[in-house]
Each structure stands twice: as structure tokens, then as C-alpha cells.
Design a protein around this motif. Structure first.
Motif, mmCIF file in Angstrom:
data_model
loop_
_atom_site.group_PDB
_atom_site.id
_atom_site.type_symbol
_atom_site.label_atom_id
_atom_site.label_comp_id
_atom_site.label_asym_id
_atom_site.label_seq_id
_atom_site.Cartn_x
_atom_site.Cartn_y
_atom_site.Cartn_z
ATOM 1 N N LEU A 108 16.553 17.835 1.775
ATOM 2 C CA LEU A 108 16.429 18.197 3.610
ATOM 3 C C LEU A 108 17.640 17.070 4.084
ATOM 4 C CD1 LEU A 108 14.540 18.117 5.555
ATOM 5 C CD2 LEU A 108 13.898 15.815 5.250
ATOM 6 N N ALA A 159 9.274 15.955 1.910
ATOM 7 C CA ALA A 159 9.483 15.087 2.156
ATOM 8 C C ALA A 159 9.292 13.401 2.654
ATOM 9 C CB ALA A 159 10.382 15.344 2.426
ATOM 10 N N GLU A 185 8.448 18.572 -5.794
ATOM 11 C CA GLU A 185 8.327 17.198 -4.294
ATOM 12 C C GLU A 185 9.664 16.652 -5.049
ATOM 13 O OE1 GLU A 185 5.773 17.005 -8.132
ATOM 14 O OE2 GLU A 185 6.240 18.872 -6.966
ATOM 15 N N ALA A 243 12.427 17.638 -3.070
ATOM 16 C CA ALA A 243 13.003 17.308 -1.447
ATOM 17 C C ALA A 243 13.641 15.975 -0.809
ATOM 18 C CB ALA A 243 11.063 17.199 -1.036
ATOM 19 N N VAL A 244 13.337 14.651 -0.733
ATOM 20 C CA VAL A 244 14.468 14.163 -0.213
ATOM 21 C C VAL A 244 16.162 14.520 -0.488
ATOM 22 C CG1 VAL A 244 15.103 11.806 0.485
ATOM 23 C CG2 VAL A 244 12.878 12.597 0.068
ATOM 24 N N ARG A 255 7.240 11.664 -0.183
ATOM 25 C CA ARG A 255 8.494 10.962 -0.801
ATOM 26 C C ARG A 255 9.390 10.251 0.204
ATOM 27 N NH1 ARG A 255 7.507 11.930 -6.228
ATOM 28 N NH2 ARG A 255 5.036 12.814 -6.353
#
Length: 576
Positions: free
Chosen positions: A542, A333, A535, A538-539, A336
Motif C-alpha cells: 500500500l 492492509a 497479508e 500488504a502495508v 494489519r
């Protein structure tokens, strides 16, 4: 001092039962809970009805090829996860409860951390880390000079054993929580007698403490196995074709709703069988504290290599179940961060929060009404209806989604046909594929979470308040709003938080019920992982983990408060 409230409306107060305020009599409350229970059970009833319709050649193909393999794979996965969560959960619960070693206070709450990460996100991170192109295998090839993956052996994470490992490391806190609570409640007298008779710590654990904790272990293992049935993101990404995945595949890829409903009904039978087995296994197990004097449980001080083993046993599941996935997630994260301002991510955040808040309002309000009705009129009929209304939590999200879409589509078709015939207007699909259906699915699935929390909160309110309210002429509705709700604010806040977090993490029901081109945080992560581009999500993953930490922090604070209360009680009794 207790007193008997005067009977109103010409009805004497029943002996041994707390009289409560009336709101149209018993019939009104029974009807209220019955309506709630009907809508909660509607998806299951619809599923059973549609499963009775013939599915044609699709079902013959499913029952001869897909279903046997799916059932056997699901059974192996559940048995494997049950073994892992039992071993890890019981061992760590015993160590932090009965032993003293460096870091025990830290492990007491840190062992809950894997609950913050959904199983599908853990599966995505482990594939990201352990795949052929991941950092671990890349480092191995660079260090030892291997030119391809065929030159060395490495465990395959995309396999049934890999799924057992991933789910076991995430779901063991269910067993840890229930077993630790049981260990804390066990009689110190029984353990002292065993020690007096010469039982060493291992014998004490295996012959006394473990048999007494069997009911709690059974509850924790059953919850973990139900989570296995509910999962779709992890098993699909790890290449394990369970019943849940087969239902999803049959419906969307094979285009057979009847076949999916029949498979969902088969899964429902497994769920109810699990519940029955859990209750059957502990039907005769009743343990009571026979001493009226409070005594702290004996602790074993561990030193040297024993302390090192205890630290290793407690730290390993934390590292494997939380720190490794969290570190991989944070690393991906961090590269990105531009996604934080991307329109797609912001839209997913708004959608997730909006749906979750709407579901919180509906679920907590419904759970409060059911719990309050049960408090007012605790007869067998209302008790049975109330318990049936909370059965949705035991139903996997995929199964629930199939059951919800059937009546919603039937309603849309009926309304559209009526409007066409009457006014020549097509209403289209109003419920199917709408946010309202998602909220309904969330509320049905997580009603048990809100109900259990609010029922516990209401039990702490003195029955004398109900009697005083009744004597002063308050209706049930006014008593609920003016007296009970202010007194159970902590329970309301807790129920709201738990339901909100569960809705933010829910994936199977969201995937199947969402409108077209409608993304939440969970579906964003799922879509990215399905395209082998984790990816990109990923944010969002998270963000889900950050939200999931809320109940873990709450549980940790509750655990610390309980520990302080036990120490205070010990000091008071020592002073006395």
C-alpha cells in the motif's frame, strides 16, 4: 531580434549553430559524456563478455529444455499483452479525445490510475481475491452449495492468460498516453475532409485517425512489451516461466552465473529487436499539420446506449486495473495496521527512501550533465554517446543486475587479492552486495527518465541566454549553476519525482543486488507473496501504491492544464 555572439578564443561562431560557453573546450565535454556512457554501458559489456565463456553442462541443459520453453512463453505473453494494451489503450484514447459523453473529463485522468500500481502487486491482489481460498470462490461455494473447487469451473488466474490479463490491465496507459497525445495533435482539416466525404465515426477512426496514430501506438506497445520483459514478481507468482524468471532461477537456484549471463544476453537481443522493430515500423511515417490556423478537433456527442457503452469501455479498465487491486490491498492492509510500527516495516521504509534519494541525486545530476553537454556541443559524436548512455532503461532489471554484479565482483576480487599480497589484509566484498551497487543499478536503469525530462526543460531556455553568458565571460559550469538550473527547476523537480518513484517500485534489480538481510518495500512484498502470505506485505504494498500515485497526479494535472490551454486558445481565436 537575434544577434551573433562574438567569437572567443580565436574561433569564429559556426553558422546555424548556437555557440555555447566553453569549459576546457569540446574535448572536456566529450570526455565527460564518454565517461558517463562507459559506466552506463559497463553492465551490458560485462554481460556480453561473460556470456562468451563456456557454461559447461548447465548451458547444454538450458538450451535443450529451459530456453525454448522460456522463449515461447515470453513471446506468447508479450503478444497477448500487446493485443490487450492496444485494444484498451486505443479505444479509450479515441473515446475521451473525440467523443462527448457523461464522465469524459473524469475518465481523461482516471485512465492513468493503473500506472500507480506495479504489476507484481496487482498480480498478488488478484491471486488473493480469485484463488480457491479467496473471497470470490468462497462466496460462489457458499451461494451455490458447492463443496469443493472441482464442482464448478472458475478461470485460473495463475496461468498465462491470467498473466496477460493482469499485465494488460496495468500497462495499457502506455498506449493510452501516447495515442491520446497523437489524436490531440492530428489535423482537424484531415478529419473534416473525411467527414465531408461521408465517413461515419467508425470509418473516420479506422481509415484516417488510426493510421495517423500508428507511430504513437507502436511506441506505447513497445514500452508495454519491455515492461513485460522486466517483470519478475508477477510472472513468478502467476506460475509463468518467462526468460526473466529463468535467468533468476539459473543464477540463484542452479548456481550458474555464466548460464544466467548467456540467457540474459539472449533477452538483450530481444530487447534490441523490439526497439528496431518499433523504429522500422514507423520509419517512413511523417505527418505534419498543414494548416497554420488552430482548430479544435470535432467531437461526437454520444447519447443513450452509445454513451452507456462508452462509459463502460472507459470504466472497465479503471475498475480492473486499479479499483479492484486497490480495494483488495486496502482491505488486507486494514487488518494489519500494526505493521506500521513494526521494526521490519520501518527498516524497509528507511532503506527504500535512502536508496531512492541517493539514486535521485546521482541520476538527476548525471542526466543534467549529459543533457547540458548535448545542448552546448550538438555534434554527431556527443549526440551518439549521449544516446548510448540512456540505453539502460530498455534493459530489464534482471539483465542489468547480472551485468552489474560481474564487474563489481571482479573489482572486489582484484582489490582483495592485491591487499592480501601487499599488506596481508583481506578487504572482502566492498561493492558486491552493497547499497552502492543498488544505487548504481538504479542510476543506470533510470538515467533515460531524468535525461529526457531535463533535455525537454533545457530546450525551453532561450539560446540567447547562452550567447549572453558567453559574451559576459561565464564558463559553462557557472552558466549551468547560475542561469540554467534556476530556470529549469520544474524539470529538475519532475525528473527527481519520476526517478524516485521508479526506484521505490523497482523489484528485479533490487532482489538480485541487495545485501543479505536487507529489505526494501518492494522486496518485503515479494518475500511475503513468495511464502503465500501476502497479508504480511500488504502495508508495504500500500505504501508503494501511495508513492506511485505521485506521477499519476502530476500527469493528471498536466493533462488538465493542456485541456485548459486548448480551450483558452479556442476562445482567443473565436474572439479574433
Amino acid at each position: 531580434m537575434s544577434f551573433a555572439a562574438p567569437a572567443l578564443d580565436g574561433a569564429p561562431a559556426a553558422a546555424g549553430r548556437t555557440p555555447g560557453p566553453r569549459l576546457g573546450g569540446d574535448v572536456a565535454w566529450t570526455v565527460l559524456v564518454s565517461v558517463i556512457s562507459f559506466f552506463a554501458l559497463l553492465p551490458i559489456l560485462a554481460l556480453v563478455v561473460i556470456s562468451l565463456t563456456p557454461a559447461g553442462e548447465v548451458w547444454a541443459h538450458l538450451i535443450s529444455t529451459v530456453l525454448p520453453r522460456a522463449i515461447s512463453t515470453t513471446a506468447l505473453l508479450m503478444l497477448g499483452v500487446a493485443g490487450v494494451v492496444t485494444a484498451v489503450g486505443v479505444t479509450t484514447a479515441w473515446l475521451v479525445t473525440m467523443c462527448r459523453f457523461p464522465g469524459r473529463r473524469l475518465f481523461d485522468w482516471a485512465l492513468l490510475l493503473p500506472l500507480a500500481v506495479p504489476t507484481y502487486i496487482v498480480a498478488y491482489t488478484y491471486v488473493e481475491a480469485m484463488d480457491v481460498t479467496g473471497p470470490i470462490q468462497t462466496t460462489i461455494r457458499a451461494v451455490f452449495g458447492f463443496t469443493s473447487a472441482r464442482d464448478y469451473w472458475f478461470p485460473e488466474i495463475r496461468s498465462l492468460p491470467g498473466a496477460v490479463f493482469v499485465m494488460g490491465m496495468v500497462l495499457y496507459p502506455y498506449v493510452y498516453l501516447t495515442t491520446r497525445a497523437m489524436f490531440l495533435m492530428q489535423s482537424a482539416c484531415a478529419l473534416d475532409v473525411a467527414r465531408t466525404l461521408g465517413a461515419n465515426p467508425l470509418r473516420l477512426f479506422s481509415s484516417v485517425a488510426l493510421p495517423l496514430a500508428r507511430p504513437a501506438i507502436a511506441v506505447g506497445v513497445t514500452l508495454a512489451m519491455m515492461e513485460c520483459l522486466n517483470d519478475i514478481g508477477a510472472v513468478e507468482h502467476l506460475g509463468v516461466k518467462t526468460l526473466t524468471f529463468s535467468i533468476y532461477d539459473t543464477w540463484l537456484n542452479r548456481g550458474s552465473l555464466a548460464g544466467a549471463a548467456q540467457m540474459a544476453t539472449a533477452m538483450l537481443v530481444i530487447v534490441f529487436l523490439l526497439i528496431w522493430l518499433e523504429r522500422f515500423a514507423r520509419r517512413h511515417q511523417r505527418y505534419h499539420q498543414t494548416s497554420s490556423r488552430y482548430r479544435m478537433l470535432p467531437n461526437y456527442r454520444l447519447t443513450g446506449w452509445k454513451a452507456a457503452l462508452a462509459i463502460l469501455a472507459c470504466s472497465a479498465p479503471i475498475v480492473l486495473g486499479f479499483l479492484v487491486p486497490a480495494s483488495v490491498l486496502a482491505d488486507v492492509a486494514s487488518r494489519r495496521l500494526e505493521q506500521l510500527s513494526a521494526p521490519g516495516f520501518l527498516s524497509a521504509v528507511v532503506n527504500s527512501i535512502g536508496l531512492s534519494l541517493a539514486a535521485v541525486v546521482l541520476t538527476v545530476l548525471t542526466g543534467l550533465l549529459v543533457a547540458y553537454t548535448l545542448r552546448l556541443r550538438r555534434n554527431r559524436l556527443i549526440h551518439t554517446i549521449a544516446r548510448f548512455s540512456t540505453i539502460g532503461y530498455a534493459v530489464p532489471g534482471t539483465v542489468l543486475a547480472v551485468g552489474i554484479l560481474i564487474p563489481s565482483a571482479a573489482f572486489d576480487n582484484f582489490l582483495d587479492g592485491t591487499m592480501r599480497a601487499t599488506f596481508g589484509i583481506s578487504t572482502g566484498l566492498l561493492l558486491t552486495g552493497s547499497g552502492a551497487v543498488i544505487v548504481y543499478g538504479y542510476a543506470t536503469r533510470f538515467l533515460a527518465v531524468a535525461f529526457g525530462t531535463l533535455e525537454s526543460g533545457l530546450q525551453k531556455v532561450s539560446p540567447n541566454l547562452d550567447m549572453a553568458s558567453r559574451a559576459l565571460g561565464r564558463t559553462a559550469a557557472r552558466s549551468l549553476v547560475e542561469i540554467h538550473m534556476p530556470m529549469i527547476k520544474p524539470a529538475l523537480a519532475t525528473a527527481s519525482m519520476l526517478v524516485f518513484v521508479e526506484c521505490m517500485k523497482e523489484l528485479p534489480a533490487t532482489i538480485l543486488l541487495r545485501p543479505f538481510n536487507f529489505e526494501t518495500l518492494s522486496t518485503t512484498v515479494y518475500a511475503a507473496a513468495s511464502q503465500e502470505a501476502f497479508e504480511r506485505g500488504a502495508v508495504a504494498a500500500l505504501a508503494i501504491v501511495a508513492v506511485g500515485l505521485l506521477p499519476v497526479i502530476f500527469l493528471a494535472r498536466t493533462s488538465s492544464s493542456t485541456f485548459r490551454d486548448r480551450k483558452a486558445a479556442r476562445r482567443e481565436r473565436a474572439g479574433a
